[in-house]
Design a protein around this motif. Structure first.
Motif, short mmCIF file in Angstrom:
data_model
loop_
_atom_site.label_atom_id
_atom_site.label_comp_id
_atom_site.label_asym_id
_atom_site.label_seq_id
_atom_site.Cartn_x
_atom_site.Cartn_y
_atom_site.Cartn_z
N GLU A 7 0.83 -1.20 0.00
CA GLU A 7 0.00 0.00 0.00
C GLU A 7 0.86 1.25 0.00
N TYR A 8 1.96 1.22 0.75
CA TYR A 8 2.86 2.37 0.77
C TYR A 8 3.47 2.61 -0.61
N ASP A 65 5.84 10.32 -9.10
CA ASP A 65 5.32 10.49 -10.47
C ASP A 65 4.38 11.68 -10.64
N ASP A 66 3.58 12.00 -9.62
CA ASP A 66 2.56 13.04 -9.79
C ASP A 66 3.12 14.42 -9.46
N LYS A 67 2.78 15.38 -10.31
CA LYS A 67 3.22 16.75 -10.05
C LYS A 67 2.48 17.35 -8.86
N LYS A 68 1.19 17.05 -8.79
CA LYS A 68 0.38 17.59 -7.70
C LYS A 68 -0.19 16.43 -6.89
N LEU A 69 0.08 16.47 -5.61
CA LEU A 69 -0.39 15.38 -4.75
C LEU A 69 -1.78 15.72 -4.21
N SER A 70 -2.65 14.71 -4.25
CA SER A 70 -4.04 14.90 -3.86
C SER A 70 -4.23 14.73 -2.36
N GLU A 71 -5.46 15.01 -1.91
CA GLU A 71 -5.83 14.78 -0.51
C GLU A 71 -5.78 13.29 -0.18
N THR A 72 -6.05 12.45 -1.19
CA THR A 72 -5.97 10.99 -1.01
C THR A 72 -4.56 10.57 -0.65
N TRP A 73 -3.57 11.18 -1.34
CA TRP A 73 -2.18 10.87 -1.03
C TRP A 73 -1.85 11.28 0.41
N LYS A 74 -2.30 12.46 0.80
CA LYS A 74 -2.03 12.95 2.15
C LYS A 74 -2.58 11.99 3.20
N LYS A 75 -3.82 11.54 3.00
CA LYS A 75 -4.44 10.62 3.95
C LYS A 75 -3.70 9.28 3.99
N ALA A 76 -3.25 8.81 2.82
CA ALA A 76 -2.52 7.54 2.75
C ALA A 76 -1.17 7.65 3.47
N TRP A 77 -0.53 8.77 3.31
CA TRP A 77 0.77 8.99 3.98
C TRP A 77 0.60 9.03 5.50
N ALA A 137 -1.91 7.75 7.23
CA ALA A 137 -2.37 6.43 7.68
C ALA A 137 -1.20 5.46 7.81
N ASP A 138 -0.20 5.60 6.92
CA ASP A 138 0.96 4.70 6.99
C ASP A 138 1.79 4.97 8.24
N ILE A 139 1.84 6.21 8.67
CA ILE A 139 2.64 6.55 9.84
C ILE A 139 1.93 6.15 11.13
N LYS A 140 0.61 6.32 11.16
CA LYS A 140 -0.13 6.01 12.37
C LYS A 140 -0.11 4.52 12.68
N ARG A 141 -0.23 4.21 13.95
CA ARG A 141 -0.30 2.81 14.37
C ARG A 141 -1.63 2.21 13.91
#
Length: 278
Positions: A198-199, A209-221, A223-227
């Protein structure tokens, strides 16, 4: 006219015994409610862990070799997992019924039906389910909790049942703890690979790859850090299981009760609700 000394002693003994009986009743009152809440909480936590395991396994499957054997192997693993947790849920239900009958006995229901029910339930607790290689601790390895049943703290009927069932119930509670520890290890181990995939797909690739990162990317990032909430909930349930074992020992001794557990159980219920909200 002053009462004879021996009469005063007799009165004191009667009053003390009555106070002890009342105190014991207050200690065992609520064991059915707390035991039911405890077992239901463990069932919900295990069910949540299974649902989460199915989700991340399903997400992982497309990344594995697209072969019949791969799908069959992963499906069989999860079917066995679901069956194991179903058997554990039934075992937890048996514990809840035992606590309900024990409370009825402590409240004065000494009928033959209650006695028969308690005996059948403790026999059922002696037959623990197959929990994926978790070894049931033998009675010889236990601390011998029957020896902790306090004199003058319980009625004769309750004392006899506690002496008979102390170790068996303790084994059942210990098995709950061991099953949660196994769940933590299993989910952690299997989730690790899914989280790596998933990461890579949702965090690393878009970042490169993406020039502009979406809110989906932010949430995924984030979520990966959180326990992972599943692991945290399993660990909370494990701690409650340890508290339940101590509460059982305290009640055998005629000390304390179960009410103090309810705040911890309520907190797990709140965390479960938060974790399952979209």
């Amino acid at each position: 006219m002053p009462l004879p000394f021996h009469y005063l002693v007799l009165c004191l003994v009667v009053l003390t015994t009555t106070a002890c009986a009342s105190k014991t009743l207050s200690q065992l009152e609520g064991v059915a409610k707390t035991g039911g809440q405890y077992t239901e909480t463990l069932k919900k936590v295990n069910s949540f862990a299974l649902d989460h395991s199915l989700e991340f396994t399903a997400d992982l499957l497309p990344e594995l070799p697209r072969e019949h054997d791969t799908l069959q192997a992963q499906t069989e693993v999860m079917r066995k997992r679901a069956q194991m947790l179903s058997e554990l849920a039934s075992y937890l239900d048996t514990q809840a019924r035992y606590f309900a009958e024990l409370e009825a006995l402590a409240k004065g229901d000494t009928s033959a039906g209650t006695s028969r029910s308690l005996k059948k339930l403790v026999e059922a607790l002696n037959k623990s389910p197959d929990l994926g290689g978790i070894t049931r601790v033998s009675k010889e390895a236990m601390a011998g909790l029957a020896g902790h049943v306090a004199d003058w703290k319980h009625s004769a009927e309750v004392k006899a049942v506690l002496i008979r069932d102390a170790d068996t119930v303790s084994q059942a509670l210990l098995l709950n703890q061991l099953s949660l520890e196994e769940q933590i290890q299993w989910v952690t181990r299997r989730e690790a690979l899914a989280r790596q995939v998933e990461y890579r797909e949702k965090v690393e690739k878009p970042f490169v790859d993406d020039k502009k990162l979406s809110e989906t990317w932010k949430k995924a990032w984030i979520a990966d850090i959180k326990r992972p909430p599943t692991i945290a909930l399993l660990e909370q349930a494990r701690q409650v299981s340890l508290i339940m074992q101590q509460a059982w020992l305290d009640v055998l001794r005629g000390q304390g009760g179960f009410e103090h557990m309810r705040a911890s159980l309520d907190q797990i219920a709140s965390n479960l609700q938060a974790a399952t909200q979209p």
